[in-house]
Enzyme design. Structure first.
Site, PDB file in Angstrom:
ATOM      1  N   VAL A  26      40.505  51.481  43.749  1.00 28.39           N
ATOM      2  CA  VAL A  26      41.245  51.891  44.946  1.00 28.39           C
ATOM      3  C   VAL A  26      41.990  50.738  45.587  1.00 28.39           C
ATOM      4  CG1 VAL A  26      39.867  53.913  45.519  1.00 28.39           C
ATOM      5  CG2 VAL A  26      39.162  51.654  46.315  1.00 28.39           C
ATOM      6  N   GLY A  27      41.802  49.567  45.092  1.00 31.95           N
ATOM      7  CA  GLY A  27      42.508  48.448  45.692  1.00 31.95           C
ATOM      8  C   GLY A  27      42.491  47.238  44.794  1.00 31.95           C
ATOM      9  N   GLY A  29      43.071  43.116  45.218  1.00 27.18           N
ATOM     10  CA  GLY A  29      43.372  41.989  46.085  1.00 27.18           C
ATOM     11  C   GLY A  29      43.614  40.757  45.239  1.00 27.18           C
ATOM     12  N   THR A  30      43.785  39.637  45.924  1.00 22.64           N
ATOM     13  CA  THR A  30      44.008  38.391  45.204  1.00 22.64           C
ATOM     14  C   THR A  30      42.755  38.023  44.421  1.00 22.64           C
ATOM     15  OG1 THR A  30      45.234  37.761  47.161  1.00 22.64           O
ATOM     16  CG2 THR A  30      44.845  36.031  45.567  1.00 22.64           C
ATOM     17  N   TYR A  31      41.611  38.324  45.022  1.00 18.70           N
ATOM     18  CA  TYR A  31      40.355  37.861  44.451  1.00 18.70           C
ATOM     19  C   TYR A  31      39.561  38.928  43.734  1.00 18.70           C
ATOM     20  CZ  TYR A  31      39.977  33.072  46.055  1.00 18.70           C
ATOM     21  OH  TYR A  31      40.133  31.725  46.212  1.00 18.70           O
ATOM     22  N   GLY A  32      39.925  40.177  43.888  1.00 20.91           N
ATOM     23  CA  GLY A  32      39.068  41.174  43.268  1.00 20.91           C
ATOM     24  C   GLY A  32      39.688  42.542  43.240  1.00 20.91           C
ATOM     25  N   VAL A  34      38.795  46.734  43.852  1.00 16.97           N
ATOM     26  CA  VAL A  34      37.855  47.571  44.596  1.00 16.97           C
ATOM     27  C   VAL A  34      37.779  48.945  43.932  1.00 16.97           C
ATOM     28  CG1 VAL A  34      37.339  48.554  46.861  1.00 16.97           C
ATOM     29  CG2 VAL A  34      38.337  46.283  46.707  1.00 16.97           C
ATOM     30  N   LYS A  51      33.391  46.105  45.508  1.00 14.93           N
ATOM     31  CA  LYS A  51      34.440  45.074  45.375  1.00 14.93           C
ATOM     32  C   LYS A  51      33.989  44.071  44.325  1.00 14.93           C
ATOM     33  CE  LYS A  51      36.914  41.552  47.995  1.00 14.93           C
ATOM     34  NZ  LYS A  51      37.377  41.095  49.290  1.00 14.93           N
ATOM     35  N   ASP A 150      42.653  36.072  58.142  1.00 19.80           N
ATOM     36  CA  ASP A 150      43.559  36.768  57.224  1.00 19.80           C
ATOM     37  C   ASP A 150      43.778  38.209  57.676  1.00 19.80           C
ATOM     38  OD1 ASP A 150      45.320  37.029  55.133  1.00 19.80           O
ATOM     39  OD2 ASP A 150      43.769  37.465  53.642  1.00 19.80           O
TER      40      ASP A 150
HETATM   41  N1  LIG Z   1      35.625  49.203  51.689  1.00 18.22           N
HETATM   42  C1  LIG Z   1      36.774  49.593  51.148  1.00 18.22           C
HETATM   43  N2  LIG Z   1      37.046  50.900  50.974  1.00 18.22           N
HETATM   44  C2  LIG Z   1      38.222  51.292  50.413  1.00 18.22           C
HETATM   45  N3  LIG Z   1      39.191  50.451  50.018  1.00 18.22           N
HETATM   46  C3  LIG Z   1      38.973  49.148  50.167  1.00 18.22           C
HETATM   47  C4  LIG Z   1      37.758  48.636  50.724  1.00 18.22           C
HETATM   48  N4  LIG Z   1      37.830  47.290  50.763  1.00 18.22           N
HETATM   49  C5  LIG Z   1      39.035  46.969  50.250  1.00 18.22           C
HETATM   50  N5  LIG Z   1      39.732  48.078  49.888  1.00 18.22           N
HETATM   51  C6  LIG Z   1      41.091  48.125  49.314  1.00 18.22           C
HETATM   52  O1  LIG Z   1      41.228  47.110  48.341  1.00 18.22           O
HETATM   53  C7  LIG Z   1      42.242  46.157  48.715  1.00 18.22           C
HETATM   54  C8  LIG Z   1      41.794  44.759  48.323  1.00 18.22           C
HETATM   55  O2  LIG Z   1      40.571  44.447  48.954  1.00 18.22           O
HETATM   56  P1  LIG Z   1      40.287  43.049  49.665  1.00 18.22           P
HETATM   57  O3  LIG Z   1      41.394  42.798  50.652  1.00 18.22           O
HETATM   58  O4  LIG Z   1      38.920  43.046  50.227  1.00 18.22           O
HETATM   59  O5  LIG Z   1      40.387  42.070  48.405  1.00 18.22           O
HETATM   60  P2  LIG Z   1      40.918  40.572  48.327  1.00 18.22           P
HETATM   61  O6  LIG Z   1      40.937  40.165  46.891  1.00 18.22           O
HETATM   62  O7  LIG Z   1      40.111  39.711  49.217  1.00 18.22           O
HETATM   63  O8  LIG Z   1      42.385  40.829  48.862  1.00 18.22           O
HETATM   64  P3  LIG Z   1      43.463  39.927  49.552  1.00 18.22           P
HETATM   65  O9  LIG Z   1      44.487  39.647  48.513  1.00 18.22           O
HETATM   66  O10 LIG Z   1      44.007  40.801  50.656  1.00 18.22           O
HETATM   67  O11 LIG Z   1      42.770  38.735  50.088  1.00 18.22           O
HETATM   68  C9  LIG Z   1      42.415  46.349  50.231  1.00 18.22           C
HETATM   69  O12 LIG Z   1      43.696  46.016  50.650  1.00 18.22           O
HETATM   70  C10 LIG Z   1      42.102  47.833  50.414  1.00 18.22           C
HETATM   71  O13 LIG Z   1      43.257  48.614  50.218  1.00 18.22           O
END
Ligand SMILES: Nc1ncnc2c1ncn2[C@@H]1O[C@H](COP(=O)(O)OP(=O)(O)OP(=O)(O)O)[C@@H](O)[C@H]1O
Length: 411
Positions: A26-27, A29-32, A34, A51, A150
Site C-alpha cells: 500500500v505504500g 517509501g525511501t526506506y521501505g 508497506v 512496514k 519529516d
Molecule cells: N500504517 C500505515 N497504513 C497504511 N499505509 C501506510 C502506513 N504507513 C505508511 N503507509 C503508506 O506507505 C508510504 C510509505 O511509508 P513511510 O512513509 O512510513 O515509509 P518511508 O520509507 O519512511 O517513507 P519516506 O520516503 O516518506 O520517508 C506512506 O506514504 C503511506 O502512504
C-alpha cells in the site's frame, strides 16, 4: 539494546507467520514498503500495516523509528504494535495500525477533480479537524522531547471505517530525533532533514541549533496545501550542493511567496551559516512585491479569512516568532464553527478512494505477496521520486547512540 526491550519486542511479540498478507503493497517509501495484512492465528477483523524496512538488520532509521514509536503513545500518532524480525533474510518489519487514507492521496483527489472541471472541495470542517489533530499529535511529540523532522502530506495518515474512523495519525518517524539536551548540535549528526518542499528557511540556511519550529513550518506548508491543493513551496530538485541543507531554488520558491525577509523581521538571520551565500545569490528587490496574503488571493482564498490569518502565524520566517503547537491549539480559528471533530469526515460518507494496489513485476518473495500502489502509479512516483518534494537521506549516517535510546526508554 537492553534485554527487556529485546525480550518484549522479539520473543513475546507477534511473528510473521501470524499474519497473512492481503496481497497489498500500500505504500513505498525511501526506506521501505508497506503491506496490508490480517492476523490468521486469532479471530481478528482488523487490518494491519506491515512496514518492511529495506536495509539489512537494524539501521539508524529503523532504530530511531522503533525506539521512539515504542514510547510515543497518542491517538494522533501511528501506533507501533510490534516489531517482527525475519531471521532468514535479516528483514525488520514494523507492525502498525492500518490507515486507509493519507493527505497526499486526499489532496490529489481534489486536485484531479478541479483539473477535470468537476471540482469537489475538501469540507471546511475536514480541513480544520485535520489541522487540529495534527497539532495535537505534534504538541504531544514535542512535549515528549522529540522532533518529527519529516512532516509532509504523505506522512499524515487518516484512519478509514472502524472505531477510529477519520482519526489523524502522524507516521514515519525514521527521521525523528530527541532534542532535549542533545549531546551535539543536531546537524553535526544529521546533515539534511525534512523533505525539501516542507523544509523551514532556517534549515535551508544551515542552522545547527534548530528547534520544534521546523515542524511548525511543515505544518504551515501542509495547511496551505489543504486549502489550495497545491504545494505552496514547490521547486525543482536539482542543483543542490552534495549533502548540504542549503538549496537556492527552494529558498527562491519561499521568497516568491513570502517576500525576502527583512533583517528587522528575522534578526538572527545574519547568524545563519549560509547567510553570506544568501547575500551573494539573492537580490531582495526581486521579491519586494510578494506576500503570503497576495499568494493566497491568487489561489482564490479569501485573504481576510481566519485561515489566512492563522497560516501567517505558522509560516513565519523567524523560527523564534513562529507559533508553537501549544499556542496554535488555543488559536481563535478553533473557537469558530465548524469546530474540529474527532472524525475528520464528521460521520459523512468518505469521498476518497481506498488504497489501490498493482501487481508487482518483481518476484514474489512471500508467495502470496503482490505489490500495490497507494492510489495510482502516478501518485506513487509523486511520493517516492520527488515530485512531492525530494527527501534526501544521509549518505553516511552516524549511529544513534545507544545512550539516547536508553534515555528515551527510561523516561
Ligand atoms: N500504517 C500505515 N497504513 C497504511 N499505509 C501506510 C502506513 N504507513 C505508511 N503507509 C503508506 O506507505 C508510504 C510509505 O511509508 P513511510 O512513509 O512510513 O515509509 P518511508 O520509507 O519512511 O517513507 P519516506 O520516503 O516518506 O520517508 C506512506 O506514504 C503511506 O502512504
Amino acid at each position: 539494546m537492553d534485554d527487556g526491550f529485546k525480550t518484549e519486542t522479539f520473543l513475546r511479540g507477534p511473528k510473521l507467520e501470524d499474519f497473512e498478507y492481503l496481497g497489498c503493497k500500500v505504500g513505498q517509501g525511501t526506506y521501505g514498503q508497506v503491506y496490508k495484512a490480517r492476523r490468521k492465528d486469532i479471530p481478528d477483523d482488523r487490518s494491519y500495516a506491515l512496514k518492511e524496512i529495506e536495509s539489512q538488520g537494524f539501521s539508524l532509521s529503523t532504530c530511531r523509528e522503533t525506539s521512539l514509536l515504542r514510547e510515543l503513545k497518542h491517538p494522533n500518532v501511528i501506533n507501533l504494535l510490534g516489531v517482527i524480525l525475519c531471521h532468514t533474510d535479516r528483514k525488520v518489519l514494523l507492525l502498525l495500525d492500518y490507515a486507509e487514507y493519507d493527505l497526499c492521496q486526499m489532496i490529489k483527489f481534489h486536485k484531479t477533480s478541479k483539473k477535470d472541471k468537476k471540482p469537489v472541495k475538501m469540507a471546511k470542517g475536514t480541513i480544520k479537524s485535520i489541522l487540529y489533530q495534527i497539532l495535537e499529535g505534534i504538541q504531544y511529540i514535542h512535549s515528549s522531547g522529540v522532533l518529527h523532522r519529516d512532516l509532509k502530506p504523505a506522512n499524515i495518515l487518516i484512519m478509514g471505517e472502524g472505531i477510529q474512523r477519520g482519526r489523524v495519525k502522524i507516521a514515519d518517524f525514521g527521521f525523528s530525533r530527541l532534542f532535549r539536551n542533545p549531546l551535539k548540535p543536531l546537524t553535526e549528526v544529521d546533515n539534511v532533514v525534512v523533505t525539501l518542499w516542507y523544509r523551514a528557511p532556517e534549515l535551508l540556511l544551515g542552522d545547527k541549533h534548530y528547534t520544534t519550529a521546523i515542524d511548525m513550518w511543515s505544518v504551515g506548508c501542509i495547511f496551505a496545501e489543504l486549502l489550495t491543493y497545491e504545494p505552496i513551496f514547490s521547486c525543482r530538485q536539482e542543483n543542490n550542493r552534495e549533502n548540504s541543507p542549503y538549496h537556492h531554488d527552494q529558498l527562491d520558491s519561499i521568497f516568491r511567496v513570502m517576500g525576502f525577509p527583512l533583517e528587522t523581521d528575522w534578526e538572527d538571520m545574519k547568524e545563519m551559516p549560509e547567510y553570506i551565500t544568501l547575500q551573494e545569490e539573492f537580490k531582495p528587490c526581486n521579491y519586494s512585491n510578494n506576500t503570503l496574503v497576495k499568494y493566497m488571493e491568487k489561489q482564490n482564498i479569501n485573504p481576510t479569512s481566519k485561515d489566512v490569518a492563522f497560516l501567517q502565524k505558522l509560516l513565519v520566517m523567524d523560527p523564534n516568532k513562529r507559533i508553537t503547537s501549544e499556542q496554535a491549539l488555543k488559536d481563535a480559528i478553533f473557537q469558530k464553527e465548524p469546530f474540529p471533530t474527532g472524525d475528520v469526515f464528521s460521520g459523512l460518507e468518505i469521498p476518497y478512494p481506498e488504497r489501490k494496489f498493482v501487481e508487482s513485476d518483481t518476484s514474489d518473495r512471500r508467495g502470496k505477496k503482490r505489490k500495490y500502489s497507494t492510489t495510482s502509479g502516478a501518485q506513487q512516483s509523486d511520493q517516492t521520486q520527488g515530485q512531492y518534494g525530494k527527501q534526501i537521506r544521509m549518505s553516511n549516517p552516524t549511529t544513534l547512540s545507544e545512550q539516547r535510546i536508553t534515555r528515551l526508554r527510561k523516561r
